[in-house]
Design a protein around this motif. Sequence first.
Motif, PDB file in Angstrom:
ATOM      1  N   ALA A   1       0.829  -1.196   0.000  1.00 33.66           N
ATOM      2  CA  ALA A   1       0.000   0.000   0.000  1.00 33.66           C
ATOM      3  C   ALA A   1       0.866   1.249   0.000  1.00 33.66           C
ATOM      4  O   ALA A   1       1.974   1.255   0.548  1.00 33.66           O
ATOM      5  N   SER A   2       0.349   2.297  -0.604  1.00 30.37           N
ATOM      6  CA  SER A   2       1.062   3.575  -0.637  1.00 30.37           C
ATOM      7  C   SER A   2       0.053   4.716  -0.754  1.00 30.37           C
ATOM      8  O   SER A   2      -1.130   4.486  -1.032  1.00 30.37           O
ATOM      9  N   GLY A   3       0.537   5.928  -0.543  1.00 29.88           N
ATOM     10  CA  GLY A   3      -0.298   7.100  -0.750  1.00 29.88           C
ATOM     11  C   GLY A   3      -0.747   7.815   0.502  1.00 29.88           C
ATOM     12  O   GLY A   3      -1.389   8.863   0.416  1.00 29.88           O
ATOM     13  N   GLY A   4      -0.434   7.286   1.669  1.00 30.21           N
ATOM     14  CA  GLY A   4      -0.829   7.956   2.896  1.00 30.21           C
ATOM     15  C   GLY A   4       0.007   9.204   3.136  1.00 30.21           C
ATOM     16  O   GLY A   4       0.942   9.500   2.406  1.00 30.21           O
ATOM     17  N   GLY A   5      -0.371   9.942   4.169  1.00 28.58           N
ATOM     18  CA  GLY A   5       0.372  11.145   4.501  1.00 28.58           C
ATOM     19  C   GLY A   5      -0.423  12.072   5.382  1.00 28.58           C
ATOM     20  O   GLY A   5      -1.464  11.696   5.931  1.00 28.58           O
ATOM     21  N   LEU A   6       0.094  13.285   5.501  1.00 25.64           N
ATOM     22  CA  LEU A   6      -0.543  14.328   6.304  1.00 25.64           C
ATOM     23  C   LEU A   6      -1.288  15.281   5.381  1.00 25.64           C
ATOM     24  O   LEU A   6      -0.717  15.765   4.392  1.00 25.64           O
TER      25      LEU A   6
ATOM     26  N   GLY B   1     -10.520  18.801   4.829  1.00 27.79           N
ATOM     27  CA  GLY B   1     -11.060  19.219   3.547  1.00 27.79           C
ATOM     28  C   GLY B   1     -10.217  18.803   2.360  1.00 27.79           C
ATOM     29  O   GLY B   1     -10.663  18.938   1.214  1.00 27.79           O
ATOM     30  N   GLY B   2      -9.035  18.304   2.624  1.00 28.71           N
ATOM     31  CA  GLY B   2      -8.127  17.896   1.558  1.00 28.71           C
ATOM     32  C   GLY B   2      -8.434  16.506   1.022  1.00 28.71           C
ATOM     33  O   GLY B   2      -9.408  15.859   1.425  1.00 28.71           O
ATOM     34  N   SER B   3      -7.575  16.073   0.106  1.00 29.36           N
ATOM     35  CA  SER B   3      -7.760  14.780  -0.556  1.00 29.36           C
ATOM     36  C   SER B   3      -6.467  13.975  -0.542  1.00 29.36           C
ATOM     37  O   SER B   3      -5.364  14.540  -0.515  1.00 29.36           O
ATOM     38  N   LEU B   4      -6.629  12.680  -0.572  1.00 26.49           N
ATOM     39  CA  LEU B   4      -5.528  11.736  -0.745  1.00 26.49           C
ATOM     40  C   LEU B   4      -6.025  10.569  -1.581  1.00 26.49           C
ATOM     41  O   LEU B   4      -7.217  10.259  -1.576  1.00 26.49           O
TER      42      LEU B   4
END
Length: 120
Positions: free
Chosen positions: A5-10, A14-17
Amino acid sequence: VQLQASGGGLVQPGGSLRLSCAASGSIFSINTMGWYRQAPGKQRDLVAVITSGSSTNYADSVKGRFTISRDNANNMVYLQMNSLKPEDTAVYYCNVRARRYSTDYPADYWGQGTQVTVSS
């Protein structure tokens, strides 16, 4: 079957991931693909699941904000997360129910988890 898995973060509220998960190894077939999440001190809960026929199911808390999709040709599953809220903060795990060989019963496989933090 290995899941990456990848793509996580801070991200700010209201933002998107967009999370991605790649399944590899000996795979005969994949039934369902899904995402679960676990916040500190809480149980792991279903976020979204998609069948081999592309039927989807979502947790009530993410309906209208998250979208799950899959790429069968490449054994990938994605989770597009929009309008993120602080309560979405958790470790997100991808899951597949798959058969390694034609003679296998389907079994569940899990990725290593990716942290999503929603905070200003």
